[in-house]
Design an enzyme around this catalytic site. Structure first.
Site, mmCIF file in Angstrom:
data_model
loop_
_atom_site.group_PDB
_atom_site.id
_atom_site.type_symbol
_atom_site.label_atom_id
_atom_site.label_comp_id
_atom_site.label_asym_id
_atom_site.label_seq_id
_atom_site.Cartn_x
_atom_site.Cartn_y
_atom_site.Cartn_z
ATOM 1 N N SER A 7 27.388 45.596 31.240
ATOM 2 C CA SER A 7 27.948 45.911 29.924
ATOM 3 C C SER A 7 26.781 45.925 28.943
ATOM 4 O O SER A 7 25.702 45.393 29.265
ATOM 5 C CB SER A 7 28.927 44.796 29.535
ATOM 6 O OG SER A 7 29.269 44.871 28.164
ATOM 7 N N TYR A 14 31.016 35.634 28.662
ATOM 8 C CA TYR A 14 31.128 36.998 29.207
ATOM 9 C C TYR A 14 29.729 37.611 29.298
ATOM 10 O O TYR A 14 29.342 38.159 30.335
ATOM 11 C CB TYR A 14 32.050 37.844 28.324
ATOM 12 C CG TYR A 14 32.145 39.280 28.778
ATOM 13 C CD1 TYR A 14 32.775 39.619 29.971
ATOM 14 C CD2 TYR A 14 31.585 40.315 28.021
ATOM 15 C CE1 TYR A 14 32.853 40.937 30.400
ATOM 16 C CE2 TYR A 14 31.666 41.629 28.433
ATOM 17 C CZ TYR A 14 32.297 41.936 29.621
ATOM 18 O OH TYR A 14 32.354 43.248 30.038
HETATM 19 N N1 LIG Z 1 36.490 47.976 28.444
HETATM 20 C C1 LIG Z 1 35.291 47.768 27.956
HETATM 21 O O1 LIG Z 1 35.057 47.965 26.738
HETATM 22 C C2 LIG Z 1 34.160 47.323 28.873
HETATM 23 C C3 LIG Z 1 32.873 47.375 28.361
HETATM 24 C C4 LIG Z 1 31.809 46.991 29.173
HETATM 25 C C5 LIG Z 1 32.030 46.590 30.485
HETATM 26 N N2 LIG Z 1 33.312 46.529 30.956
HETATM 27 C C6 LIG Z 1 33.478 46.101 32.369
HETATM 28 O O2 LIG Z 1 34.169 47.102 33.086
HETATM 29 C C7 LIG Z 1 34.832 46.516 34.209
HETATM 30 C C8 LIG Z 1 36.260 47.015 34.259
HETATM 31 O O3 LIG Z 1 36.964 46.550 33.123
HETATM 32 P P1 LIG Z 1 38.068 47.412 32.371
HETATM 33 O O4 LIG Z 1 37.576 47.580 30.988
HETATM 34 O O5 LIG Z 1 38.470 48.589 33.144
HETATM 35 O O6 LIG Z 1 39.245 46.301 32.285
HETATM 36 P P2 LIG Z 1 40.734 46.276 32.884
HETATM 37 O O7 LIG Z 1 41.476 47.492 32.471
HETATM 38 O O8 LIG Z 1 41.276 44.951 32.483
HETATM 39 O O9 LIG Z 1 40.505 46.313 34.469
HETATM 40 C C9 LIG Z 1 39.927 45.236 35.152
HETATM 41 C C10 LIG Z 1 40.177 45.351 36.636
HETATM 42 O O10 LIG Z 1 39.567 44.220 37.270
HETATM 43 C C11 LIG Z 1 40.536 43.602 38.126
HETATM 44 N N3 LIG Z 1 40.347 42.158 38.257
HETATM 45 C C12 LIG Z 1 40.331 41.225 37.272
HETATM 46 N N4 LIG Z 1 40.194 40.002 37.812
HETATM 47 C C13 LIG Z 1 40.144 40.171 39.160
HETATM 48 C C14 LIG Z 1 40.015 39.287 40.254
HETATM 49 N N5 LIG Z 1 39.935 37.950 40.136
HETATM 50 N N6 LIG Z 1 39.997 39.815 41.513
HETATM 51 C C15 LIG Z 1 40.112 41.130 41.692
HETATM 52 N N7 LIG Z 1 40.241 42.019 40.695
HETATM 53 C C16 LIG Z 1 40.251 41.534 39.447
HETATM 54 C C17 LIG Z 1 41.866 43.909 37.469
HETATM 55 O O11 LIG Z 1 42.865 43.804 38.449
HETATM 56 P P3 LIG Z 1 44.276 43.058 38.192
HETATM 57 O O12 LIG Z 1 45.215 44.156 37.832
HETATM 58 O O13 LIG Z 1 44.573 42.446 39.508
HETATM 59 O O14 LIG Z 1 44.068 42.060 37.092
HETATM 60 C C18 LIG Z 1 41.656 45.344 36.992
HETATM 61 O O15 LIG Z 1 41.899 46.257 38.030
HETATM 62 C C19 LIG Z 1 34.709 45.004 34.018
HETATM 63 O O16 LIG Z 1 33.665 44.528 34.851
HETATM 64 C C20 LIG Z 1 34.320 44.852 32.548
HETATM 65 O O17 LIG Z 1 33.575 43.684 32.319
HETATM 66 C C21 LIG Z 1 34.375 46.888 30.174
#
Ligand SMILES: NC(=O)c1ccc[n+]([C@@H]2O[C@H](COP(=O)([O-])OP(=O)(O)OC[C@H]3O[C@@H](n4cnc5c(N)ncnc54)[C@H](OP(=O)(O)O)[C@@H]3O)[C@@H](O)[C@H]2O)c1
Length: 264
Positions: free
Chosen positions: A126, A139
Protein backbone atom coordinates in the site's frame (compact mmCIF):
# COMPACT_ATOMS: atom_id res chain seq x y z
CA UNK A 1 -1.52 -18.98 -17.12
CA UNK A 2 -2.43 -20.62 -13.83
CA UNK A 3 -3.09 -17.94 -11.21
CA UNK A 4 -3.85 -18.18 -7.49
CA UNK A 5 -5.27 -15.04 -5.82
CA UNK A 6 -5.96 -14.71 -2.11
CA UNK A 7 -9.16 -13.00 -0.88
CA UNK A 8 -11.46 -12.87 -3.92
CA UNK A 9 -14.78 -12.18 -2.18
CA UNK A 10 -14.66 -8.41 -2.59
CA UNK A 11 -12.68 -5.35 -3.66
CA UNK A 12 -9.42 -5.88 -5.55
CA UNK A 13 -9.50 -9.67 -5.25
CA UNK A 14 -12.93 -9.94 -6.85
CA UNK A 15 -12.10 -7.43 -9.59
CA UNK A 16 -8.80 -9.21 -10.38
CA UNK A 17 -10.41 -12.66 -10.43
CA UNK A 18 -13.11 -11.42 -12.84
CA UNK A 19 -10.62 -9.65 -15.07
CA UNK A 20 -7.98 -12.40 -15.16
CA UNK A 21 -10.60 -15.10 -15.82
CA UNK A 22 -12.02 -12.94 -18.65
CA UNK A 23 -8.45 -12.67 -20.02
CA UNK A 24 -8.50 -16.47 -20.39
CA UNK A 25 -6.30 -17.44 -17.44
CA UNK A 26 -7.06 -20.42 -15.20
CA UNK A 27 -7.93 -18.61 -11.98
CA UNK A 28 -8.06 -20.06 -8.47
CA UNK A 29 -9.07 -17.82 -5.59
CA UNK A 30 -9.36 -18.12 -1.85
CA UNK A 31 -12.37 -17.14 0.23
CA UNK A 32 -13.72 -17.60 3.73
CA UNK A 33 -17.46 -17.14 3.26
CA UNK A 34 -18.18 -16.53 -0.44
CA UNK A 35 -21.87 -16.15 -1.28
CA UNK A 36 -21.48 -15.26 -4.97
CA UNK A 37 -19.19 -17.11 -7.33
CA UNK A 38 -17.50 -15.80 -10.47
CA UNK A 39 -18.10 -18.23 -13.34
CA UNK A 40 -14.95 -20.04 -14.44
CA UNK A 41 -13.07 -19.29 -11.20
CA UNK A 42 -12.25 -22.13 -8.77
CA UNK A 43 -12.92 -21.18 -5.13
CA UNK A 44 -10.80 -22.63 -2.32
CA UNK A 45 -11.75 -22.08 1.31
CA UNK A 46 -8.80 -20.58 3.21
CA UNK A 47 -8.30 -18.47 6.28
CA UNK A 48 -4.89 -16.87 5.82
CA UNK A 49 -4.21 -17.25 9.54
CA UNK A 50 -4.29 -21.07 9.27
CA UNK A 51 -1.08 -22.49 7.79
CA UNK A 52 -2.56 -25.91 6.90
CA UNK A 53 -5.27 -24.21 4.81
CA UNK A 54 -2.70 -22.10 2.94
CA UNK A 55 -0.62 -25.22 2.25
CA UNK A 56 -3.69 -27.17 1.08
CA UNK A 57 -4.68 -24.38 -1.34
CA UNK A 58 -1.28 -24.41 -3.07
CA UNK A 59 -1.40 -28.23 -3.17
CA UNK A 60 -4.90 -28.21 -4.70
CA UNK A 61 -3.70 -25.97 -7.56
CA UNK A 62 -0.57 -28.08 -8.11
CA UNK A 63 -2.53 -31.37 -8.05
CA UNK A 64 -4.99 -30.02 -10.62
CA UNK A 65 -2.65 -28.04 -12.89
CA UNK A 66 0.88 -29.26 -12.22
CA UNK A 67 2.12 -25.65 -12.16
CA UNK A 68 1.52 -22.22 -10.70
CA UNK A 69 2.49 -19.26 -12.88
CA UNK A 70 1.26 -16.33 -10.81
CA UNK A 71 0.54 -16.00 -7.10
CA UNK A 72 -1.21 -12.81 -5.97
CA UNK A 73 -1.22 -12.13 -2.24
CA UNK A 74 -4.13 -9.75 -1.87
CA UNK A 75 -6.07 -10.82 1.26
CA UNK A 76 -5.85 -8.25 3.99
CA UNK A 77 -7.64 -5.99 6.40
CA UNK A 78 -7.00 -2.80 8.34
CA UNK A 79 -7.29 -1.62 11.91
CA UNK A 80 -7.44 2.05 12.88
CA UNK A 81 -6.75 4.08 15.99
CA UNK A 82 -3.98 5.73 17.97
CA UNK A 83 -1.17 3.22 18.51
CA UNK A 84 -1.31 3.83 22.27
CA UNK A 85 -4.97 2.83 22.49
CA UNK A 86 -4.86 -0.15 20.12
CA UNK A 87 -5.19 -3.44 22.02
CA UNK A 88 -2.08 -5.59 21.56
CA UNK A 89 -4.30 -8.48 20.44
CA UNK A 90 -5.60 -6.31 17.55
CA UNK A 91 -2.04 -5.39 16.57
CA UNK A 92 -1.13 -9.09 16.57
CA UNK A 93 -4.13 -9.92 14.43
CA UNK A 94 -3.22 -7.15 11.96
CA UNK A 95 0.25 -8.63 11.47
CA UNK A 96 -1.13 -12.18 11.48
CA UNK A 97 -3.49 -11.59 8.55
CA UNK A 98 -1.57 -9.11 6.41
CA UNK A 99 2.04 -10.14 6.92
CA UNK A 100 2.03 -13.69 8.32
CA UNK A 101 -0.86 -14.61 5.96
CA UNK A 102 1.44 -13.79 3.05
CA UNK A 103 4.35 -15.62 4.69
CA UNK A 104 2.20 -18.76 5.17
CA UNK A 105 1.26 -18.89 1.47
CA UNK A 106 4.72 -18.05 0.20
CA UNK A 107 6.25 -20.79 2.31
CA UNK A 108 4.54 -23.21 -0.07
CA UNK A 109 4.53 -21.10 -3.26
CA UNK A 110 8.28 -20.29 -3.35
CA UNK A 111 9.54 -23.91 -3.66
CA UNK A 112 7.04 -24.54 -6.48
CA UNK A 113 8.16 -21.51 -8.48
CA UNK A 114 11.85 -22.04 -7.73
CA UNK A 115 11.70 -25.59 -9.06
CA UNK A 116 9.67 -24.45 -12.11
CA UNK A 117 12.36 -21.80 -12.69
CA UNK A 118 9.60 -19.35 -13.52
CA UNK A 119 6.71 -17.52 -11.94
CA UNK A 120 5.45 -14.21 -10.65
CA UNK A 121 4.80 -13.41 -7.00
CA UNK A 122 2.65 -10.29 -6.72
CA UNK A 123 2.12 -8.96 -3.20
CA UNK A 124 -0.23 -6.21 -2.08
CA UNK A 125 1.39 -3.55 0.00
CA UNK A 126 0.00 0.00 0.00
CA UNK A 127 1.15 3.60 -0.05
CA UNK A 128 0.87 2.97 3.71
CA UNK A 129 3.78 0.54 3.20
CA UNK A 130 5.99 3.47 2.15
CA UNK A 131 4.66 6.22 4.45
CA UNK A 132 3.69 5.58 8.07
CA UNK A 133 0.07 6.75 8.32
CA UNK A 134 -1.17 8.32 11.58
CA UNK A 135 -3.97 6.34 13.24
CA UNK A 136 -3.19 3.44 10.89
CA UNK A 137 0.19 2.70 12.41
CA UNK A 138 -0.21 -1.06 12.75
CA UNK A 139 -1.67 -1.31 9.25
CA UNK A 140 1.35 0.64 7.95
CA UNK A 141 3.68 -1.61 9.94
CA UNK A 142 2.12 -4.73 8.37
CA UNK A 143 2.66 -3.27 4.89
CA UNK A 144 6.24 -2.10 5.67
CA UNK A 145 6.88 -5.71 6.71
CA UNK A 146 5.61 -6.91 3.33
CA UNK A 147 7.91 -4.42 1.58
CA UNK A 148 10.98 -5.60 3.50
CA UNK A 149 10.19 -9.27 2.99
CA UNK A 150 9.63 -8.80 -0.76
CA UNK A 151 12.87 -6.82 -1.22
CA UNK A 152 14.78 -9.68 0.42
CA UNK A 153 12.87 -12.40 -1.45
CA UNK A 154 13.56 -10.72 -4.82
CA UNK A 155 17.29 -10.87 -4.14
CA UNK A 156 17.16 -14.48 -2.93
CA UNK A 157 15.24 -15.55 -6.07
CA UNK A 158 17.48 -13.55 -8.40
CA UNK A 159 18.82 -16.60 -10.21
CA UNK A 160 15.52 -18.54 -10.21
CA UNK A 161 13.67 -16.45 -12.84
CA UNK A 162 10.88 -15.73 -10.37
CA UNK A 163 9.63 -12.12 -10.39
CA UNK A 164 8.65 -10.51 -7.10
CA UNK A 165 6.35 -7.53 -7.64
CA UNK A 166 4.90 -5.27 -4.97
CA UNK A 167 1.66 -3.37 -5.57
CA UNK A 168 1.21 -0.10 -3.69
CA UNK A 169 -2.36 1.13 -4.15
CA UNK A 170 -3.59 4.50 -2.96
CA UNK A 171 -7.20 5.02 -1.91
CA UNK A 172 -9.76 2.75 -3.56
CA UNK A 173 -13.45 2.18 -2.93
CA UNK A 174 -13.63 -1.45 -1.76
CA UNK A 175 -14.97 -3.35 1.24
CA UNK A 176 -11.80 -2.38 3.12
CA UNK A 177 -13.23 0.80 4.72
CA UNK A 178 -16.37 -0.87 6.13
CA UNK A 179 -14.31 -3.84 7.35
CA UNK A 180 -11.79 -1.68 9.27
CA UNK A 181 -11.82 -2.34 13.02
CA UNK A 182 -11.39 1.00 14.77
CA UNK A 183 -10.52 2.01 18.31
CA UNK A 184 -13.75 3.49 19.72
CA UNK A 185 -12.53 4.15 23.27
CA UNK A 186 -13.72 7.68 24.32
CA UNK A 187 -10.36 8.13 26.08
CA UNK A 188 -8.62 7.76 22.71
CA UNK A 189 -10.71 10.57 21.20
CA UNK A 190 -9.96 12.74 24.22
CA UNK A 191 -6.22 12.06 24.21
CA UNK A 192 -5.90 12.45 20.42
CA UNK A 193 -8.36 15.22 19.43
CA UNK A 194 -7.42 14.95 15.72
CA UNK A 195 -8.15 11.19 15.58
CA UNK A 196 -11.84 11.56 14.69
CA UNK A 197 -11.42 14.13 11.91
CA UNK A 198 -8.28 12.52 10.56
CA UNK A 199 -9.86 9.06 10.34
CA UNK A 200 -13.06 10.47 8.84
CA UNK A 201 -10.97 12.21 6.15
CA UNK A 202 -9.04 9.03 5.34
CA UNK A 203 -12.25 7.01 5.14
CA UNK A 204 -13.86 9.59 2.90
CA UNK A 205 -10.81 9.48 0.59
CA UNK A 206 -11.19 5.68 0.42
CA UNK A 207 -14.96 5.72 -0.21
CA UNK A 208 -14.57 8.28 -2.99
CA UNK A 209 -11.37 6.69 -4.28
CA UNK A 210 -10.59 4.89 -7.53
CA UNK A 211 -12.57 1.82 -8.55
CA UNK A 212 -11.00 -1.65 -8.16
CA UNK A 213 -11.55 -2.39 -11.90
CA UNK A 214 -8.91 0.26 -12.65
CA UNK A 215 -6.37 -1.66 -10.59
CA UNK A 216 -7.49 -5.01 -12.05
CA UNK A 217 -6.80 -3.71 -15.58
CA UNK A 218 -3.24 -2.77 -14.51
CA UNK A 219 -2.71 -6.19 -12.91
CA UNK A 220 -3.92 -7.82 -16.13
CA UNK A 221 -1.04 -6.06 -17.94
CA UNK A 222 1.54 -6.73 -15.19
CA UNK A 223 0.76 -10.47 -15.25
CA UNK A 224 1.66 -10.58 -18.98
CA UNK A 225 4.88 -8.55 -18.69
CA UNK A 226 8.15 -10.35 -19.42
CA UNK A 227 10.10 -8.05 -17.10
CA UNK A 228 7.71 -6.41 -14.65
CA UNK A 229 8.92 -3.56 -12.46
CA UNK A 230 9.74 -4.28 -8.82
CA UNK A 231 6.82 -2.17 -7.63
CA UNK A 232 3.80 -0.31 -8.96
CA UNK A 233 2.19 2.64 -7.20
CA UNK A 234 -1.44 2.59 -8.41
CA UNK A 235 -3.07 5.77 -7.16
CA UNK A 236 -4.23 9.26 -8.03
CA UNK A 237 -1.63 11.89 -8.97
CA UNK A 238 -1.22 13.46 -5.51
CA UNK A 239 -0.78 10.08 -3.83
CA UNK A 240 1.61 8.89 -6.54
CA UNK A 241 3.96 11.86 -6.09
CA UNK A 242 3.76 11.76 -2.29
CA UNK A 243 6.31 8.93 -2.11
CA UNK A 244 9.14 10.59 -4.13
CA UNK A 245 8.36 13.95 -2.50
CA UNK A 246 8.68 12.38 0.95
CA UNK A 247 12.12 11.07 -0.03
CA UNK A 248 13.40 14.32 -1.56
CA UNK A 249 12.23 16.75 1.14
CA UNK A 250 14.00 17.13 4.49
CA UNK A 251 12.23 14.77 6.88
CA UNK A 252 10.97 17.45 9.28
CA UNK A 253 9.49 19.50 6.44
CA UNK A 254 7.77 16.42 5.03
CA UNK A 255 6.41 15.57 8.51
CA UNK A 256 4.96 19.09 8.80
CA UNK A 257 3.22 18.79 5.42
CA UNK A 258 1.96 15.29 6.20
CA UNK A 259 0.72 16.36 9.65
CA UNK A 260 -1.25 19.28 8.27
CA UNK A 261 -2.76 17.01 5.56
CA UNK A 262 -4.09 14.78 8.34
CA UNK A 263 -5.22 17.68 10.59
CA UNK A 264 -2.68 16.75 13.28
N1 LIG B 1 -8.89 -0.33 -0.59
C1 LIG B 1 -7.80 0.40 -0.47
O1 LIG B 1 -7.87 1.65 -0.48
C2 LIG B 1 -6.44 -0.28 -0.35
C3 LIG B 1 -5.32 0.53 -0.48
C4 LIG B 1 -4.06 -0.05 -0.40
C5 LIG B 1 -3.92 -1.42 -0.20
N2 LIG B 1 -5.04 -2.19 -0.05
C6 LIG B 1 -4.83 -3.64 0.14
O2 LIG B 1 -5.51 -4.36 -0.87
C7 LIG B 1 -5.81 -5.68 -0.40
C8 LIG B 1 -7.26 -6.00 -0.70
O3 LIG B 1 -8.10 -5.14 0.04
P1 LIG B 1 -9.47 -4.56 -0.51
O4 LIG B 1 -9.32 -3.09 -0.50
O5 LIG B 1 -9.89 -5.23 -1.74
O6 LIG B 1 -10.42 -4.91 0.74
P2 LIG B 1 -11.72 -5.85 0.87
O7 LIG B 1 -12.74 -5.46 -0.15
O8 LIG B 1 -12.10 -5.78 2.30
O9 LIG B 1 -11.17 -7.31 0.52
C9 LIG B 1 -10.28 -7.98 1.37
C10 LIG B 1 -10.23 -9.45 1.03
O10 LIG B 1 -9.31 -10.07 1.94
C11 LIG B 1 -9.95 -11.21 2.53
N3 LIG B 1 -9.49 -11.49 3.89
C12 LIG B 1 -9.52 -10.67 4.97
N4 LIG B 1 -9.07 -11.33 6.05
C13 LIG B 1 -8.76 -12.59 5.64
C14 LIG B 1 -8.25 -13.73 6.29
N5 LIG B 1 -7.97 -13.79 7.60
N6 LIG B 1 -8.05 -14.87 5.55
C15 LIG B 1 -8.35 -14.88 4.25
N7 LIG B 1 -8.84 -13.83 3.58
C16 LIG B 1 -9.04 -12.70 4.27
C17 LIG B 1 -11.42 -10.85 2.52
O11 LIG B 1 -12.16 -12.05 2.59
P3 LIG B 1 -13.44 -12.24 3.56
O12 LIG B 1 -14.61 -11.97 2.68
O13 LIG B 1 -13.34 -13.66 3.96
O14 LIG B 1 -13.30 -11.28 4.69
C18 LIG B 1 -11.57 -10.15 1.18
O15 LIG B 1 -11.74 -11.07 0.14
C19 LIG B 1 -5.47 -5.68 1.09
O16 LIG B 1 -4.20 -6.29 1.26
C20 LIG B 1 -5.38 -4.19 1.44
O17 LIG B 1 -4.51 -3.96 2.52
C21 LIG B 1 -6.29 -1.64 -0.12
Amino acid sequence: MVILITGITSGFGKAMAERLAADGHKVYGTHRHAKEFIPGVTYIKVDATVEAECEAAVKQVMDAEGRLDVFINNAGMGIGGPLEFTPVSDAESQMDVNFMGMVRFLHYVIPVMRSQKQGKIICFSSIAGKLGLPFQGFYSASKFAIEGYCDALRLELRKSHVDVVVIEPGDFATGFTANRKKVEDPAAYEAYPSYKESMAGMENDERTGLKPDYLAAKISRIVKKKNPAYNYVIANFIQRISIPVSIILPRRLWARIFASWYHL
